[in-house]
Design an enzyme around this catalytic site. Structure first.
Site, PDB file in Angstrom:
ATOM      1  N   ASP A 208      -6.797  -5.491  13.561  1.00 26.55           N
ATOM      2  CA  ASP A 208      -6.903  -4.181  13.205  1.00 26.55           C
ATOM      3  C   ASP A 208      -6.227  -3.705  11.769  1.00 26.55           C
ATOM      4  OD1 ASP A 208      -6.688  -1.729  13.777  1.00 26.55           O
ATOM      5  OD2 ASP A 208      -4.933  -1.462  14.171  1.00 26.55           O
TER       6      ASP A 208
ATOM      7  N   GLN B  20       1.009  -1.342  -0.099  1.00 21.62           N
ATOM      8  CA  GLN B  20      -0.092   0.037  -0.353  1.00 21.62           C
ATOM      9  C   GLN B  20       0.887   1.546   0.220  1.00 21.62           C
ATOM     10  OE1 GLN B  20      -2.495  -0.691   3.068  1.00 21.62           O
ATOM     11  NE2 GLN B  20      -0.195  -0.919   5.041  1.00 21.62           N
TER      12      GLN B  20
END
Lengths: 352, 352
Positions: free
Chosen positions: B265, B142
């Site tokens: 998460d 990313q």
């Protein structure tokens, strides 16, 4: 509702370029769309072309001489371009107007029946998810709106400023001391507080209290905030006075009446940084001085400040606190009030 | 930085009007400004004129046939028009370009070195007070950015989504049960959590824990969030594993190892509403299934959901929860995470 969607696209080319090397590629996209082109003379300020299309579409293409390319696309809400708004669906639909894929920012919605843009106190552009004007009135003092937000519930907007939403218990908690105070049996004076939020929270602790100046509409449309406290002007442990607070404060000063808590919910600190000239600052100083004068020697004064980013306005306020006829100490706290979309400062002051 | 400021003004005339009655008044303002005018043929879609001025100023004036008037003014940041940005000072300055007084919304800042616009998950345009890109890296997975915000501290942005700011203890508290859990001596598995926020909070309670996949940069620039927990890969009561979580979870399943808490998460619920086709949903289901399989019979699974406004995506997620090989119950909670500028849903799930 015939709103116009306005898409923007900005490309920063790393080095200043001759528009001749960038424009043709972009032009070829627009030429496919049956748009009527006008090239404008910019007197040496880069390249500027406008394109007008069917359905009233307008494209503005600029190539600035320092290498910034800006593209604007305005189209009516019912134009099928606007159907592509849901990004996740883009790949599955026939994309007539391929440039739209490059617009990464949500469109500005212009001229919609319900205005979605309510800037923050620190001057940022933010869009709310409001879908309805629930209530609107021009009182003698201000323009009052209650807007419905999908995520914040009803929002009270005074003169264009977001004041309180039904989601904002954090505001009420902050301006009443964030659970550190015991209000049982105490004398409390609320200045403002027309939305009923503070009153609704404090009555749970059974104080004796006075409040004033209720905003019509809140009773009806902010019930998650005020509960039933605004339904009558007098409850077991509170009374609501419909009168101007300055004469009332002066009367209390004359009578020598004091309060354990004074909660000033009238207005945020003025953004203007000319406290000597501005009538808002004059009003603030007057209220502040009178409030401290009716405060019990061991009492506490609570008030909101403003956006944590308005450092100059906040330090001017702190200067005013240092100039009161009765000296005070103070502390401040930064709190996240959900619907504000910015961090907010709250003050507690007490007599030295 | 040679950004362009883009002011917008929209006037909704209550009834559809002939542009002949509105345009002259607006035109007279622009005519005073030495602007070169072009009137465009719109094929019956109202009135459209563009004005190009010195310093590269551009004004677009449209009168739509249904009564909406839109005005756009684009000018360079160093154009003296832009000096008037501080609303409170407007009255005290010589206003060369009087129309600017009518622009009530903050200008869109286009092409600035640091991008200020990071849309919410529910697709609203919001401006942040970011003034610096502190860190940027393209990892194999990313794009990672850390931006500095005046009010939120450093903000971690992953692939353009605001992930966590130093102001966002509320996020960490929500995804660890908001103070209702006792982690002392417990086995905890954190999936993701690369910013170190969860780890930093939990180690205070002395659990035994495992975590994985740290994001470089957070250690350095999110210290208010992670403290010193990311400085070493092993602490008294934690270890940080730099490996992919799917094989690790599969290994734990095979070994029959269980955890008292699994905190996922890794990612928000995908916005796409095609859970059968989308690889993000497939990944989510895989992680969810494995997580529940390594959960102790009395254990709890915590995870973030998404914006409270994305009702369809949320109910698709709840559907997935109902389809797991091991049946679970769940509850959800809506939390205000300061830097998100939208209300966020968190889930707790446990084995039936």
């Amino acid at each position: 509702d015939m709103a116009v969607r306005h898409y923007t696209l900005d490309i920063n080319l790393s080095t200043p370029v001759d528009s001749a090397s960038v424009v043709p590629g972009l032009l070829s996209i627009f030429h496919e769309q049956e748009l009527t082109e006008t090239i404008h003379d910019t007197n040496g300020h880069g390249y500027l072309a406008t394109f007008v299309g069917k359905n009233g579409r307008l494209v503005v293409l600029r190539v600035h001489s320092h290498g910034l390319v800006t593209v604007d696309l305005q189209c009516h809400e019912d134009d099928n371009i606007a159907q592509l708004d849901n990004v996740s669906d883009q790949n599955e639909k026939h994309v007539e107007f391929s440039i739209l894929l490059y617009f990464k920012l949500p469109a500005l919605v212009r001229g919609a029946k319900v205005d979605r843009y309510w800037p923050t106190a620190d001057g940022r552009l933010v869009e709310y998810d409001v879908d309805e004007v629930v209530y609107e009135e021009d009182s003698a003092y201000q323009n009052i709106k209650i807007l419905h937000s999908r995520q914040y519930g009803n929002i009270l907007v005074l003169d264009g400023d977001v004041n309180l939403a039904e989601s904002d218990l954090a505001y009420t908690q902050a301006i009443t001391g964030n659970g550190r105070e015991n209000y049982a049996g105490k004398e409390v004076l609320i200045l403002g507080g027309g939305d009923g939020g503070i009153l609704a929270e404090l009555v749970k602790q059974k104080p004796k209290m006075v409040t004033m100046k209720v905003i019509d509409g809140c009773k009806m449309y902010m019930r998650r905030t005020c509960g039933n406290t605004l339904d009558t002007l007098r409850g077991d442990c509170y009374q609501i006075l419909i009168e101007d607070c300055v004469p009332l404060l002066k009367k209390y000063v004359q009578e020598g009446r004091t309060f354990d808590y004074v909660i000033n919910d009238l207005t945020a600190i003025p953004i203007s940084t000319s406290p000597e000239e501005d009538s808002m600052w004059e009003f603030l100083r007057l209220i502040l001085d009178l409030s401290v004068r009716v405060l019990h020697p061991k009492g506490k004064y609570f008030t909101q400040g403003n956006s944590v980013n308005l450092k100059e306005a906040l330090s001017l306020y702190e200067e005013q606190l240092g100039k009161l006829s009765c000296p005070v100490d103070f502390q401040k706290e930064v709190v996240c009030v959900p619907s504000y979309l910015e961090q907010w400062v709250f003050y507690t002051a007490w007599k030295k």
